[in-house]
Design an enzyme around this catalytic site. Structure first.
Site, mmCIF file in Angstrom:
data_model
loop_
_atom_site.group_PDB
_atom_site.id
_atom_site.type_symbol
_atom_site.label_atom_id
_atom_site.label_comp_id
_atom_site.label_asym_id
_atom_site.label_seq_id
_atom_site.Cartn_x
_atom_site.Cartn_y
_atom_site.Cartn_z
ATOM 1 N N LYS B 107 0.805 -1.226 0.000
ATOM 2 C CA LYS B 107 0.000 0.000 0.000
ATOM 3 C C LYS B 107 0.840 1.279 0.000
ATOM 4 O O LYS B 107 0.407 2.311 -0.502
ATOM 5 C CB LYS B 107 -0.927 0.008 1.223
ATOM 6 C CG LYS B 107 -1.981 -1.096 1.219
ATOM 7 C CD LYS B 107 -3.039 -0.867 0.162
ATOM 8 C CE LYS B 107 -4.167 -1.889 0.242
ATOM 9 N NZ LYS B 107 -5.074 -1.776 -0.933
ATOM 10 N N GLU B 129 -9.908 5.647 3.467
ATOM 11 C CA GLU B 129 -10.662 4.540 4.034
ATOM 12 C C GLU B 129 -9.678 3.412 4.288
ATOM 13 O O GLU B 129 -8.604 3.381 3.687
ATOM 14 C CB GLU B 129 -11.716 4.060 3.034
ATOM 15 C CG GLU B 129 -11.200 3.085 1.962
ATOM 16 C CD GLU B 129 -10.163 3.694 1.019
ATOM 17 O OE1 GLU B 129 -10.106 4.926 0.918
ATOM 18 O OE2 GLU B 129 -9.400 2.918 0.396
ATOM 19 N N SER B 396 1.605 -9.733 -0.739
ATOM 20 C CA SER B 396 1.340 -8.292 -0.749
ATOM 21 C C SER B 396 1.523 -7.644 0.616
ATOM 22 O O SER B 396 1.751 -6.445 0.712
ATOM 23 C CB SER B 396 -0.070 -8.036 -1.265
ATOM 24 O OG SER B 396 -1.002 -8.791 -0.518
#
Lengths: 269, 413
Positions: B107, B129, B396
């Protein structure tokens, strides 16, 4: 055009269909029409109302609890049309329930139900080609939102594709009652007038007779939504009577003001 | 330009039954677009303009690259999973270690990119969010780094199951606002973030964390994550002297998967496999497998596959992993699914939990529960492949954040 804005301002009353149930919505709408509302916006409940504040969110949840659907709202529209030929009827919805039904089918059914126009909250002009085509085939007015953040370029586009009226959002934000009205609304309406001769309605945050009257000074109509939905929420068992009383209060102040303005103009001349 | 759009809007007739017309940019086949309230349109146009400028600005790219290298920890290694490969007895398995990045997941790639855009636009307030909390933590991190005010919306159910991340965000100076509408998860957090944005749009940037939402987000977020695939392509060639047979990644909104897929799209022999959350059952509400139970629709700004009922109401979802627990999917994935360029399969909660344990014990790597879905797929697939085949699994994120939930679900005594 199907919309008659005779008062200054005329009242566009928003209700969430199916809150608390469809029979009550029907009574509320008929009472609002009798009390003088010019246009009724029939809100379609949606699971993810991202442009709405808490009052309409709660109403939407209540309506969905017993499965109120777009089809139900269109049936309700046809029942209301049987009772009143003159009132303007607008379907106010998020896009997905309409897409699920199919744009073409939705427009056909809406027309058959006697609906005059539609407003889709999350459908900006750039994405509206197919909708415009289907709506025009069925003689439905396509009402678009204009926001204080809309550039002049965007307002021009909005004016080009809007019919019926343009809905000017009074301030940035979600739906809901507010104590104060900002200067955003009036300056937005002024900017919109550069691109259209058609009527402009102001909405979002209008909840008191005084605010309603203020809108009458610069726009043809005022949309009152959350305040009405709130009254329905707080008056179980006497929803229709309470809404009728509130509508009466709004219009009383509105008409006394338009009387004053006429008088003021006369003395001036 | 604008007038041309208007004219086209008036006269265009659509031949597709469901797909709205592709008048705007930001379309992936029929999918994508920009379905938001008018109030946000100007901000999206501004963001698109600024992003296009930044893309061509060498200084912007250099600054981003420097942060990715010296702050986030790129490039991430491509690791040969020797014991897992031996255990499964088929294809050679490599792991792309996005879990080793600063803040613990991919991210941060996107957050750094968007944060530099926020600076360019002269805004000082950032909202986001978060589902699993990884995007929230990454957002809080870049806001601390660049001195922005930060508000993160998070479903209360997710706050419960990812409480460590809630604390991390607060420690980093962000305000975490709980959202208790709908299913109290990612979708509801996005609704609330959109409501904040529509109210404060003049001063606030919405740092959306996946390849979702209105144009330009799906394109822009993908571009910030392309670095994953770009690196992996070079690394696998160096390690194996050839491209991989397949790439496997989990798909919530789809940012890590599109990030690793993108630079392999033109290599049509490389199989691209996205893994959705199969949850605990096939019924609507029990999973988040959009391509198994969903149909095209519009949710939160974009036209893509959506889990919905017959009346167009968005369905509730379930997944053991908060980051995959979302009823829609990035529009580019919808296109890749329809064209057949990528394949999408589900992995259940139980399979993901099992995969977590297996990877922990064979390789000493605890994957995030999201990434564990990709591991679950390689466990099914690798044994059926040849020993000469090579698979890359995108890890990830790391599983530290999931320890609480793993304890609830795994009996290890």
């Amino acid at each position: 055009m199907p919309f008659h804005f005779e008062n200054k301002p005329s009242l566009i009353a928003y209700v969430m269909c199916g809150d608390p149930d469809l029979a009550t919505t029907r009574e509320v709408v008929l009472a609002a029409i009798d009390a003088g509302a010019s246009v009724i916006e029939l809100g379609v409940p949606f699971s993810d109302p991202l442009a709405d504040g808490p009052v309409i969110q709660r109403a939407s949840e209540r309506a969905l609890k017993h499965g109120t659907s777009l089809q139900n709202v269109l049936t309700l529209a046809s029942e209301i049309r049987e009772h009143s030929q003159s009132v303007g009827l607008v379907i106010f919805s998020y896009l997905n329930p309409i897409l699920r039904m199919g744009l073409a089918k939705f427009c056909q059914v809406a027309r058959l139900a006697g609906v005059d126009g539609t407003l889709i909250t999350d459908l900006p002009v750039e994405e509206a080609a197919e909708y415009l085509c289907e709506a025009r085939k069925n003689d439905l007015a396509t009402i678009f939102l204009a926001a204080p953040t809309s550039t002049d370029q965007r307002l021009k586009l909005i004016a080009q594709v809007s019919s019926g009226f343009i809905y000017a959002i009074s301030r940035t934000g979600v739906t809901g009652e507010r104590q104060q009205m900002t200067g955003d609304a009036q300056s937005l309406v002024k900017r919109i007038r550069r691109f259209t001769q058609g009527p402009v309605a102001v909405g979002f945050g209008i909840s008191t007779p005084a605010q309603f009257a203020t809108v009458g000074k610069f726009a043809e109509a005022a949309v009152v939504g959350s305040a009405i939905v709130h009254i329905i929420e707080q008056n179980p068992g006497r929803e229709a009577a309470s809404v009728a009383e509130f509508v009466g209060q709004l219009l009383a102040v509105g008409s006394s003001l338009s009387g004053e303005t006429k008088f003021a103009r006369k003395t001036k001349s | 330009m604008a007038t041309a759009v208007a004219r086209k809007t008036i006269t265009t007739r659509s031949s597709k039954k469901h797909a709205p017309d592709a008048v705007t940019a930001g379309r992936f086949g029929a999918y994508g677009g920009r379905y938001v309230p008018e109030t946000l349109m100007a901000a999206l146009e501004e963001l698109e303009r600024e992003y296009e400028k930044a893309k061509r600005d060498r200084k912007f790219q250099q600054r981003l690259d420097l942060l990715l290298t010296t702050y986030a920890g790129r490039p991430t290694p491509l690791f040969f999973a020797r014991r897992l490969t031996a255990k499964l007895g088929g294809a050679k398995i490599y792991l792309k270690r996005e879990d080793l990045l600063h803040t613990g997941a991919h991210k941060i790639n996107n957050c750094l990119g968007q944060a530099l855009l926020v600076e360019r636009m002269g805004k000082h307030r950032v909202i986001a969010e978060t589902g699993a909390g990884q995007h929230g933590v990454a957002t809080a991190t870049v806001c601390a780094l660049l001195g922005f005010e930060c508000v993160v919306y998070m479903g209360t159910e997710d706050m419960r199951r990812q409480e460590l991340n809630v604390f991390r965000m607060r420690l980093l100076g962000a305000e975490v606002r709980g959202v208790s509408s709908g299913s109290c998860t990612l979708k509801d957090a996005i609704n609330e973030a959109m409501r904040d944005w529509v109210t404060n749009v003049r001063t606030t940037h919405y740092l959306l964390g996946s390849v979702l939402g209105a144009h330009p987000y799906p394109t822009m977020v993908r571009d910030f994550h392309r670095v994953i695939g770009r690196e992996a392509r070079v690394q696998i060639r160096k390690a194996e002297g050839k491209l991989p047979t397949a790439i496997i990644a989990c798909v919530g909104g789809g940012s890590n998967s599109i990030g690793i897929f993108y630079d392999f799209l033109k290599d049509t022999k490389v199989k691209l496999i996205g893994v959705e959350a199969g949850g605990r059952g096939l019924a609507l509400g029990e999973h988040a497998a959009r391509f198994r139970g969903g149909s095209p629709g519009v949710l939160q700004g974009t036209y893509s596959y959506v889990l919905q009922d017959a009346a167009g109401q968005i369905a509730l979802t379930h997944s053991v992993s908060a980051g995959l627990d979302y009823p829609s999917i990035g529009p580019e994935h919808a296109m890749l699914k329809d064209t057949g360029r990528a394949e999408y399969v589900p992995a259940s909660d139980a399979e993901a939990l099992e995969a977590t344990t297996l990877l922990a014990r064979t390789e000493g790597i605890i994957p995030a529960l999201e990434s564990a879905h990709a591991v679950a797929e390689v466990i099914k697939r690798a044994p059926k492949m040849r020993k000469s085949d090579v698979v890359i699994v995108n890890i990830s994120g790391r599983g530290d954040k999931d320890v609480g939930i793993l304890r609830e679900n795994l009996k290890l005594d």
